[in-house]
Design a protein around this motif. Structure first.
Motif, PDB file in Angstrom:
ATOM      1  N   GLU A 148      78.590  43.984  -4.666  1.00  0.00           N
ATOM      2  CA  GLU A 148      77.505  45.446  -5.071  1.00  0.00           C
ATOM      3  C   GLU A 148      76.503  45.855  -5.249  1.00  0.00           C
ATOM      4  OE1 GLU A 148      79.345  48.361  -3.972  1.00  0.00           O
ATOM      5  OE2 GLU A 148      81.147  46.488  -3.437  1.00  0.00           O
ATOM      6  N   ASP A 149      76.216  44.357  -6.350  1.00  0.00           N
ATOM      7  CA  ASP A 149      74.618  44.535  -6.339  1.00  0.00           C
ATOM      8  C   ASP A 149      74.251  43.117  -5.972  1.00  0.00           C
ATOM      9  OD1 ASP A 149      72.250  43.906  -7.909  1.00  0.00           O
ATOM     10  OD2 ASP A 149      73.354  44.160  -9.318  1.00  0.00           O
ATOM     11  N   PRO A 150      73.592  43.374  -4.413  1.00  0.00           N
ATOM     12  CA  PRO A 150      72.705  42.054  -3.585  1.00  0.00           C
ATOM     13  C   PRO A 150      71.766  41.407  -4.575  1.00  0.00           C
ATOM     14  CG  PRO A 150      72.986  44.622  -2.987  1.00  0.00           C
ATOM     15  CD  PRO A 150      72.922  44.686  -4.705  1.00  0.00           C
ATOM     16  N   LEU A 151      71.038  42.100  -5.624  1.00  0.00           N
ATOM     17  CA  LEU A 151      70.259  41.138  -6.306  1.00  0.00           C
ATOM     18  C   LEU A 151      70.937  40.075  -6.993  1.00  0.00           C
ATOM     19  CD1 LEU A 151      67.094  43.926  -7.267  1.00  0.00           C
ATOM     20  CD2 LEU A 151      66.968  41.675  -5.884  1.00  0.00           C
ATOM     21  N   ASP A 152      72.498  39.743  -7.672  1.00  0.00           N
ATOM     22  CA  ASP A 152      72.771  39.693  -8.488  1.00  0.00           C
ATOM     23  C   ASP A 152      73.454  38.238  -7.994  1.00  0.00           C
ATOM     24  OD1 ASP A 152      74.050  39.425 -10.936  1.00  0.00           O
ATOM     25  OD2 ASP A 152      76.189  39.190  -9.424  1.00  0.00           O
ATOM     26  N   VAL A 153      73.940  38.760  -6.843  1.00  0.00           N
ATOM     27  CA  VAL A 153      74.551  37.679  -5.769  1.00  0.00           C
ATOM     28  C   VAL A 153      73.035  37.028  -4.986  1.00  0.00           C
ATOM     29  CG1 VAL A 153      75.440  37.083  -3.096  1.00  0.00           C
ATOM     30  CG2 VAL A 153      76.205  39.012  -4.648  1.00  0.00           C
ATOM     31  N   LEU A 154      72.057  37.573  -4.815  1.00  0.00           N
ATOM     32  CA  LEU A 154      70.886  36.858  -4.120  1.00  0.00           C
ATOM     33  C   LEU A 154      70.915  35.351  -5.323  1.00  0.00           C
ATOM     34  CD1 LEU A 154      68.397  35.949  -2.652  1.00  0.00           C
ATOM     35  CD2 LEU A 154      67.667  37.957  -3.530  1.00  0.00           C
ATOM     36  N   ALA A 155      70.194  35.885  -7.264  1.00  0.00           N
ATOM     37  CA  ALA A 155      70.627  35.485  -8.157  1.00  0.00           C
ATOM     38  C   ALA A 155      70.534  34.403  -8.392  1.00  0.00           C
ATOM     39  CB  ALA A 155      69.713  36.239  -9.211  1.00  0.00           C
ATOM     40  N   LYS A 156      72.209  34.708  -8.845  1.00  0.00           N
ATOM     41  CA  LYS A 156      73.151  33.665  -9.289  1.00  0.00           C
ATOM     42  C   LYS A 156      72.811  32.367  -8.400  1.00  0.00           C
ATOM     43  CE  LYS A 156      75.296  36.598 -12.392  1.00  0.00           C
ATOM     44  NZ  LYS A 156      76.005  37.665 -12.672  1.00  0.00           N
ATOM     45  N   VAL A 157      73.576  32.664  -6.504  1.00  0.00           N
ATOM     46  CA  VAL A 157      74.263  31.602  -6.113  1.00  0.00           C
ATOM     47  C   VAL A 157      72.821  31.291  -4.819  1.00  0.00           C
ATOM     48  CG1 VAL A 157      76.215  32.341  -6.524  1.00  0.00           C
ATOM     49  CG2 VAL A 157      75.390  33.049  -4.337  1.00  0.00           C
ATOM     50  N   GLY A 158      71.624  32.117  -4.611  1.00  0.00           N
ATOM     51  CA  GLY A 158      71.079  32.085  -3.428  1.00  0.00           C
ATOM     52  C   GLY A 158      69.662  31.645  -4.238  1.00  0.00           C
ATOM     53  N   LEU A 160      71.326  39.168   5.337  1.00  0.00           N
ATOM     54  CA  LEU A 160      73.305  39.986   4.469  1.00  0.00           C
ATOM     55  C   LEU A 160      72.560  40.577   3.458  1.00  0.00           C
ATOM     56  CD1 LEU A 160      76.208  37.150   4.761  1.00  0.00           C
ATOM     57  CD2 LEU A 160      75.499  39.488   6.096  1.00  0.00           C
ATOM     58  N   VAL A 161      71.862  40.252   2.788  1.00  0.00           N
ATOM     59  CA  VAL A 161      70.478  40.491   1.822  1.00  0.00           C
ATOM     60  C   VAL A 161      69.821  41.520   1.685  1.00  0.00           C
ATOM     61  CG1 VAL A 161      69.281  39.611  -0.528  1.00  0.00           C
ATOM     62  CG2 VAL A 161      71.179  38.113  -0.307  1.00  0.00           C
ATOM     63  N   ALA A 162      69.444  41.248   2.528  1.00  0.00           N
ATOM     64  CA  ALA A 162      67.934  42.391   3.225  1.00  0.00           C
ATOM     65  C   ALA A 162      69.213  43.717   3.935  1.00  0.00           C
ATOM     66  CB  ALA A 162      67.590  41.945   3.876  1.00  0.00           C
ATOM     67  N   THR A 163      70.427  43.399   4.154  1.00  0.00           N
ATOM     68  CA  THR A 163      70.645  44.746   4.832  1.00  0.00           C
ATOM     69  C   THR A 163      71.647  45.655   3.662  1.00  0.00           C
ATOM     70  OG1 THR A 163      72.073  43.472   5.816  1.00  0.00           O
ATOM     71  CG2 THR A 163      70.868  43.756   7.541  1.00  0.00           C
ATOM     72  N   ARG A 164      71.988  44.586   2.702  1.00  0.00           N
ATOM     73  CA  ARG A 164      72.697  45.667   1.232  1.00  0.00           C
ATOM     74  C   ARG A 164      71.638  45.249   0.499  1.00  0.00           C
ATOM     75  NH1 ARG A 164      78.244  43.267   1.069  1.00  0.00           N
ATOM     76  NH2 ARG A 164      78.681  43.259   3.035  1.00  0.00           N
ATOM     77  N   LEU A 165      70.667  45.191   0.650  1.00  0.00           N
ATOM     78  CA  LEU A 165      69.331  46.223  -0.394  1.00  0.00           C
ATOM     79  C   LEU A 165      69.061  47.196   0.495  1.00  0.00           C
ATOM     80  CD1 LEU A 165      67.779  43.117  -1.228  1.00  0.00           C
ATOM     81  CD2 LEU A 165      68.114  44.372  -3.118  1.00  0.00           C
ATOM     82  N   ALA A 166      68.865  47.329   1.814  1.00  0.00           N
ATOM     83  CA  ALA A 166      68.741  48.809   2.756  1.00  0.00           C
ATOM     84  C   ALA A 166      69.557  48.238   4.050  1.00  0.00           C
ATOM     85  CB  ALA A 166      67.081  48.273   3.234  1.00  0.00           C
TER      86      ALA A 166
END
Length: 353
Positions: A230-240, A273-279
């Motif tokens: 539910e937090d795209p930045l969290d996904v990106l930071a942790k496993v991106g 995926l990250v971009a579209t979860r953010l926007a």
């Protein structure tokens, strides 16, 4: 964070009236309605983005983000990390597949060092925008801090904005980073909940033993980091990865400036995926170039709700599929503007499909 927030706020829906006008024109061309398939879809989408189908694309830019990954320490790749800077040098000298295909498409190739774990020399066409010298090992802890993830997103936004300001009307994205199918798979797993073993591919051609190491590293990374879908930045930071973040930033910048962005294969799909979860509205500005041979890519496109233009059994990366996709976009524009309508051609009635 300010640039990211401004970019997200600037993303608006497509122009539905322009799309309706474009569809009416497409239906009046001397062919059965819909018979040119994806070419018609592209033309209609361009109308929604630009307000009309442009007569030509005066400038096209392919942005290639390069970054390294600490997770290679888990033995997930057939190639050592030193290959990343070596390939950037190859790109700069014009000898890689993306150089050939970008030239074929008539596109400027821009290289961005966003996170290579080596100091690169000053090279033609290379932008040094390094956020850090590679990510940390996602199997042991977060790949990046949240601040690094935001910084990498904003690098992508800045580079895209620079190229758009210089007149680019179509952007493509690609990447270079040994080991980067591992964070891409972790991002897909985090957002989709799909079983890791079902979506993990062989990347550069790893054997069964390394494939199992890769699966184990992704599972461990998800367990250790527990990224919040539910937090795209969290996904990106942790496993991106930084190049994944950079490509996501390019997508967001394109959407904010009403410039279409061609994504490539699996890794750029993870960025989408990250971009579209953010926007969520950014999806309307994305064109999917091709279907990669990586097993996670089909699942990624399905999650995005995008259909690829091409299926060519490619899995190189670098944005090679996106460069080919640029030629399809130009074909769609020519079909729209150069085909005769029924009245112009003196053809009576519509053709049967």
């Amino acid at each position: 964070m300010q640039l990211l927030n401004q970019t997200l706020a600037a993303i608006k829906p497509l122009d539905e009236e322009a799309m309706a006008r474009a569809q009416a024109h497409l239906d009046d061309l001397t062919k059965p309605p819909g018979s040119l398939g994806t070419l018609e879809t592209i033309a209609r989408q361009l109308a929604g983005i630009k307000g009309e189908v442009p007569r030509r694309l005066s400038r096209k830019t392919h942005i290639l983000m390069a970054g390294d990954h600490g997770v290679v320490a888990e033995g997930v790749s057939a190639f050592p990390q030193e290959v990343t800077p070596q390939m950037v040098l190859n790109f700069a000298s014009g000898g890689a597949a993306i150089n050939v295909l970008a030239r074929h498409a008539g596109a400027e190739l821009v290289l961005v060092d966003i996170g290579v774990a080596a100091e690169l020399p000053d090279l033609p066409g290379l932008l040094k925008r390094k956020v850090a010298a590679g990510t940390a090992n996602l199997a042991r802890g977060p790949a990046m801090t949240r601040e690094q993830a935001i910084a990498a997103l904003e690098v992508g936004i800045e580079v895209a904005n620079e190229k758009i300001a210089a007149g680019s009307e179509l952007l493509g994205i690609g990447e270079m980073g040994i080991g980067n199918t591992t964070p891409s798979t972790a991002i897909l797993a985090a957002f989709s909940g799909l079983p890791v073993e079902k979506i993990t591919g062989r990347g550069t051609g790893i054997d069964d033993q390394r494939l199992q190491l890769k699966i184990n590293a992704i599972r461990q990374g998800l367990e250790v980091n527990r990224p919040n879908p539910e937090d795209p930045l969290d996904v990106l930071a942790k496993v991106g990865g930084m190049e994944i973040a950079g490509m996501a930033g390019v997508i967001l910048a394109g959407a904010a400036s009403r410039v279409p962005v061609l994504i490539d294969g699996f890794i750029s799909g993870a960025a989408a995926l990250v971009a579209t979860r953010l926007a969520p509205g950014a999806k309307a500005y994305i064109l999917a170039s091709h279907l990669s041979e990586e097993p996670g890519h089909a699942a990624t496109l399905e999650l995005l709700g995008l259909k690829p233009m091409l299926t060519m059994q490619m899995r190189l990366g670098e944005g090679t599929g996106a460069a080919l996709g640029m030629t399809m976009v130009e074909a769609a524009i020519k079909i729209y503007h150069e085909m005769a309508t029924f009245s112009q051609a003196g053809v009576s009635g519509a053709l049967d499909s």
